[in-house]
Design an enzyme around this catalytic site. Structure first.
Site, PDB file in Angstrom:
ATOM      1  N   TYR A   2      -9.806   7.260   6.523  1.00  0.00           N
ATOM      2  CA  TYR A   2     -10.411   8.320   5.719  1.00  0.00           C
ATOM      3  C   TYR A   2     -11.752   7.876   5.149  1.00  0.00           C
ATOM      4  O   TYR A   2     -12.711   8.645   5.106  1.00  0.00           O
ATOM      5  CB  TYR A   2      -9.476   8.716   4.569  1.00  0.00           C
ATOM      6  CG  TYR A   2      -8.354   9.636   4.968  1.00  0.00           C
ATOM      7  CD1 TYR A   2      -8.613  10.906   5.479  1.00  0.00           C
ATOM      8  CD2 TYR A   2      -7.029   9.262   4.813  1.00  0.00           C
ATOM      9  CE1 TYR A   2      -7.586  11.764   5.838  1.00  0.00           C
ATOM     10  CE2 TYR A   2      -5.990  10.107   5.172  1.00  0.00           C
ATOM     11  CZ  TYR A   2      -6.275  11.360   5.681  1.00  0.00           C
ATOM     12  OH  TYR A   2      -5.255  12.198   6.039  1.00  0.00           O
ATOM     13  N   GLU A   3     -11.818   6.638   4.699  1.00  0.00           N
ATOM     14  CA  GLU A   3     -13.050   6.128   4.102  1.00  0.00           C
ATOM     15  C   GLU A   3     -14.192   6.145   5.113  1.00  0.00           C
ATOM     16  O   GLU A   3     -15.327   6.521   4.790  1.00  0.00           O
ATOM     17  CB  GLU A   3     -12.819   4.717   3.578  1.00  0.00           C
ATOM     18  CG  GLU A   3     -13.975   4.139   2.790  1.00  0.00           C
ATOM     19  CD  GLU A   3     -13.615   2.818   2.130  1.00  0.00           C
ATOM     20  OE1 GLU A   3     -14.526   2.183   1.575  1.00  0.00           O
ATOM     21  OE2 GLU A   3     -12.431   2.430   2.178  1.00  0.00           O
ATOM     22  N   GLU A   9       0.866  -1.180   0.000  1.00  0.00           N
ATOM     23  CA  GLU A   9       0.000   0.000   0.000  1.00  0.00           C
ATOM     24  C   GLU A   9       0.898   1.224   0.000  1.00  0.00           C
ATOM     25  O   GLU A   9       1.755   1.368   0.874  1.00  0.00           O
ATOM     26  CB  GLU A   9      -0.932   0.033   1.209  1.00  0.00           C
ATOM     27  CG  GLU A   9      -1.866   1.232   1.183  1.00  0.00           C
ATOM     28  CD  GLU A   9      -2.757   1.361   2.416  1.00  0.00           C
ATOM     29  OE1 GLU A   9      -3.646   2.233   2.400  1.00  0.00           O
ATOM     30  OE2 GLU A   9      -2.534   0.611   3.396  1.00  0.00           O
ATOM     31  N   THR A  25     -10.582   2.280   5.098  1.00  0.00           N
ATOM     32  CA  THR A  25      -9.498   3.027   5.723  1.00  0.00           C
ATOM     33  C   THR A  25     -10.097   4.027   6.714  1.00  0.00           C
ATOM     34  O   THR A  25     -11.310   4.231   6.763  1.00  0.00           O
ATOM     35  CB  THR A  25      -8.687   3.804   4.676  1.00  0.00           C
ATOM     36  OG1 THR A  25      -9.464   4.920   4.209  1.00  0.00           O
ATOM     37  CG2 THR A  25      -8.324   2.922   3.481  1.00  0.00           C
ATOM     38  N   ASP A  33      -3.051  11.778  -2.032  1.00  0.00           N
ATOM     39  CA  ASP A  33      -2.982  13.228  -2.178  1.00  0.00           C
ATOM     40  C   ASP A  33      -3.389  13.605  -3.604  1.00  0.00           C
ATOM     41  O   ASP A  33      -2.794  13.122  -4.563  1.00  0.00           O
ATOM     42  CB  ASP A  33      -1.545  13.691  -1.902  1.00  0.00           C
ATOM     43  CG  ASP A  33      -1.419  15.199  -1.791  1.00  0.00           C
ATOM     44  OD1 ASP A  33      -2.228  15.929  -2.405  1.00  0.00           O
ATOM     45  OD2 ASP A  33      -0.492  15.669  -1.100  1.00  0.00           O
TER      46      ASP A  33
END
Length: 212
Positions: free
Chosen positions: A194-195, A43, A192, A117
């Site tokens: 963020y998800e 990853e 994740t 990003d």
């Protein structure tokens, strides 16, 4: 977003069993690190490690390497590993541009890119992890049957990525603009940090799977 520097983070990373120092020395010999012949998944931009650690628990027959350039972020992943060690996962602090110096041709079975990003300025397009320049790097290290999985909540980055897949000469094996409502693409999905945050805000999650 400016990341807060954590004093002592680089020293802690240098001393950690889970973080590989001088990874160039293992190019072509990463199985020495894991002492197994299991496939290797990486990853790039792993953040605090939730996604990769979940996969490592679920799939003990696969070895995982997380790549992260920010020491303060990587430190959080290392702290989690101290609490719940997993022998089929290791980390590298490095810039993604140098992955071809770290991994040999055909050495990696799968590449994950999660909430990368977006580098919104046009002049920075080649820095995006789904740019044609990066797909050329992936082509160098990915096994023949390997693929790249990419997730984001950024529509502009996703549209850019779809075009770059084609420009790089790769093909799309899967695509969705609403992952959590797509039964087939969401099967077995691991979220994740963020998800979880973005989806709780009602944001659509985009995903593509690309191969050569």
């Amino acid at each position: 977003m400016r990341l807060r520097n954590i004093p002592g983070s680089r020293e802690a990373i240098a001393e950690s069993h889970w973080c590989i120092q001088e990874p160039e020395q293992y190019k072509g010999n990463w199985q020495q690190v894991f002492c197994s012949g299991n496939p290797i998944h990486i990853e790039i931009g792993m953040g605090k490690g939730q996604f990769l650690m979940t996969l490592a628990k679920q799939n003990p027959g696969i070895n995982y390497i997380g790549i992260e350039k920010y020491s303060s972020v990587l430190l959080r992943a290392l702290q989690k590993m101290e609490e719940e060690p997993l022998e089929n996962i290791r980390f590298i602090r490095m810039e993604a541009e140098t992955i071809c110096d770290i991994f040999q041709e055909n050495e990696i079975a799968k590449i994950y890119l999660n909430f990368s990003d977006p580098w919104p300025k046009d002049r920075h397009a080649k820095r995006r992890l789904t740019s044609r320049q990066f797909f050329a790097r992936y082509n160098s290290i990915l096994a023949k049957e390997g693929n790249v999985e990419f997730k984001t909540d950024n529509r502009e980055l996703f549209d850019f990525s779809l075009e770059e897949v084609k420009e790089a000469g790769w093909k799309l094996d899967g695509i969705t603009r609403d992952l959590h409502r797509d039964e087939s693409m969401n099967a077995g999905n691991v979220m994740t940090e963020y998800e979880e945050r973005f989806s709780s805000m009602g944001n659509s999650i985009y995903k593509l799977i690309a191969s050569r």
